[in-house]
Design an enzyme around this catalytic site. Structure first.
Site, short mmCIF file in Angstrom:
data_model
loop_
_atom_site.label_atom_id
_atom_site.label_comp_id
_atom_site.label_asym_id
_atom_site.label_seq_id
_atom_site.Cartn_x
_atom_site.Cartn_y
_atom_site.Cartn_z
N LYS A 79 0.84 -1.20 0.00
CA LYS A 79 0.00 0.00 0.00
C LYS A 79 0.87 1.26 0.00
O LYS A 79 1.94 1.29 0.64
CB LYS A 79 -0.89 -0.04 1.23
CG LYS A 79 -1.98 1.00 1.32
CD LYS A 79 -2.83 0.72 2.56
CE LYS A 79 -3.86 1.79 2.83
NZ LYS A 79 -4.64 1.50 4.05
N SER A 154 -9.38 1.93 3.89
CA SER A 154 -8.52 2.67 2.99
C SER A 154 -7.62 1.77 2.13
O SER A 154 -6.97 2.26 1.20
CB SER A 154 -7.65 3.64 3.80
OG SER A 154 -6.79 2.94 4.67
N SER A 178 -9.76 -0.58 7.86
CA SER A 178 -9.16 -0.42 6.53
C SER A 178 -8.61 -1.69 5.92
O SER A 178 -8.24 -1.70 4.75
CB SER A 178 -8.07 0.66 6.58
OG SER A 178 -8.66 1.92 6.78
#
Length: 474
Positions: A79, A154, A178
């Site tokens: 990420k 997220s 997330s």
């Protein structure tokens, strides 16, 4: 060998082949990179293509000979809010597009030392503080099931990528859901570790986070099946002096005697329980019962307090720690979302905040006492099927549907309890097919028990990815 394309294989299957020498790391990575370049233009899940670099690393790994570790040659994604040497830790912000770091975060080191090869970096919303994934730097990530469902956030890029076949493992992180939001949205599997399980530190960071953010935020993986978590999570769980709160405990704890008791609840506070979520919970309960678990209905403790106080406390800290940065660096969209956050969950005054944080220990204690009797608890994740893109940008009502309804998610971060998410049903809704995830909470330091229970559910329900892939181009 296998007749399936290598990108379709789980990390467990792929690592068995690469470690045995039946498949080279180069072959494994090449298949994943080819898949990434075929489907990612439709999804925008990977926003930094590292395919050429990954192929070089795979060829170098093959040239050394022998198996490097348990993830030898397994393609993974990272990420974009975590440091990777030579890459920008942009966190979805145009202002940080050139914030190139020179060192890897501990989890990136751990994965690569186990033999994993990073093929790309995945998208996140601005500040990694939304349950949807869109930003002005890289744009929106789409759910591979269709554009009627948000990809979640997220770690939306991670969830979309791994389910589409872009890498067998996807790194993500979780401060309020997330990891579990994208797993639920995309039909993937994850376990949110408890506090301190996966050491974390970004070498490029210029300041420490607030204390509650430190206590609630964890690093983990999103996968296509639960067994891959049992393979890969132990790689990330290791002591590291750069994280002074890392807990030096092994992945697997002592075996529990007798049938494991599972607390079961359909509680959703003031939110109505959707029939498809109700059915998914029944499916998960039946799967666990058939697998030998003793499932009993419970009344969860402190649910309303945990729901409201947890998110209000985090937003109180966020208002003091990052709100000025949001106004300075964020888009109009994310500023508006934060303003709606603060209306729905008003920050506490200082004295009230101190009292609420003190009461957090009471809530955690009540849950610890429950989990002493029930090592696992099966709950809804959301009370309704996953929401559409940009629902959280539709004012206070949208924020309430997206985050207000997610108290089962944020609550577990608030008290530091590990929790997993596994799909238990594929719903046929008017807008299109949609996976429905359920949550399994576990005792502190017993992520392994959560994963074993998710394996049992998965064996009954079946994995979602093979049902998804025929819908995708390439």
């Amino acid at each position: 060998m296998t007749d399936s394309p290598l990108w379709q294989l789980s990390a467990t299957e792929l690592s068995a082949l690469t470690r045995a020498g039946e498949v080279s790391a180069t072959e494994a990575v090449a298949s994943a990179v080819e898949r990434m370049r075929a489907v990612n233009p439709h999804l925008n899940a990977v926003v930094v293509d590292l395919g050429d670099q990954a192929l070089e690393a795979a060829r170098a790994l093959d040239a050394k000979g022998g198996a490097k570790g348990p993830l030898h040659g397994v393609p993974v994604t990272i990420k974009i809010n975590v440091d990777q040497a030579g890459q920008a830790t942009s966190n979805g912000l145009p202002a940080l597009r050139d914030f190139i770091v020179q060192r890897d975060a501990p989890l990136v080191e751990a994965l690569q030392q186990a033999g994993a090869i990073v093929i790309g970096r995945t998208n996140t919303p601005e500040f990694s503080f939304r349950a949807d994934t869109d930003n002005p730097l890289h744009g929106r990530t789409w759910n591979p099931w269709g554009r009627h469902i948000s990809a979640g956030g997220s770690s939306g890029g991670a969830g979309s990528a791994v389910m589409a076949g872009i890498g067998a493992l996807a790194h993500g992180n979780d401060i309020g859901g997330s990891l579990r939001f994208p797993a639920s949205a995309n039909g993937a599997v994850t376990v949110k570790p408890g506090l301190g399980r996966v050491p974390h530190w970004n070498p490029g960071q210029v300041a420490e986070r607030g204390m509650l953010a430190q206590a609630m935020s964890v690093q983990g993986l999103i996968t296509r099946n639960a067994r891959d978590l049992a393979l890969a999570m132990p790689v990330m769980i290791r002591p590291d002096p750069r994280d002074p709160f890392a807990v030096p405990l092994p992945w697997k704890g002592p075996r529990l005697e007798g049938p494991i008791r599972v607390g079961f609840t359909k509680a959703t506070l003031d939110f109505p329980l959707h029939p498809e979520v109700d059915a998914a919970l029944d499916d998960a309960r039946e799967a666990l019962t058939d697998a030998g678990y003793k499932v009993e209905e419970i009344r969860p403790p402190c649910l309303a307090e945990m729901a409201e106080e947890g998110f209000r406390a985090l937003l109180t800290e966020s208002h003091g720690m990052i709100w000025e940065d949001v106004k300075r660096l964020g888009s109009e969209t994310v500023i508006g979302i934060f303003e709606a956050y603060f209306r729905r969950f008003p920050p506490y005054e200082p004295d009230d905040y101190l009292r609420v944080i003190a009461r957090r220990t009471h809530i955690a204690r009540e849950w610890s006492l429950l989990l002493a009797d029930y090592p696992l608890v099966l709950t809804p994740f959301l009370p309704m099927p996953f929401f559409a893109p940009d629902r959280d940008a539709q004012g206070e009502e949208g924020v309430n549907e997206v985050l207000g309804s997610a108290f089962w998610s944020t609550g577990m971060n608030y008290i530091g309890q590990p929790a997993g998410n596994v799909p238990a049903r594929l719903a046929a809704l008017d807008a299109g097919p949609q996976p429905i995830g359920v949550q399994i909470i576990g005792r502190r330091w017993r992520e392994d028990l959560i994963v074993e229970a998710m394996i049992a559910i998965e064996e009954r329900v079946g994995p979602m990815a093979p049902r998804l892939w025929p819908r995708l181009p390439g």
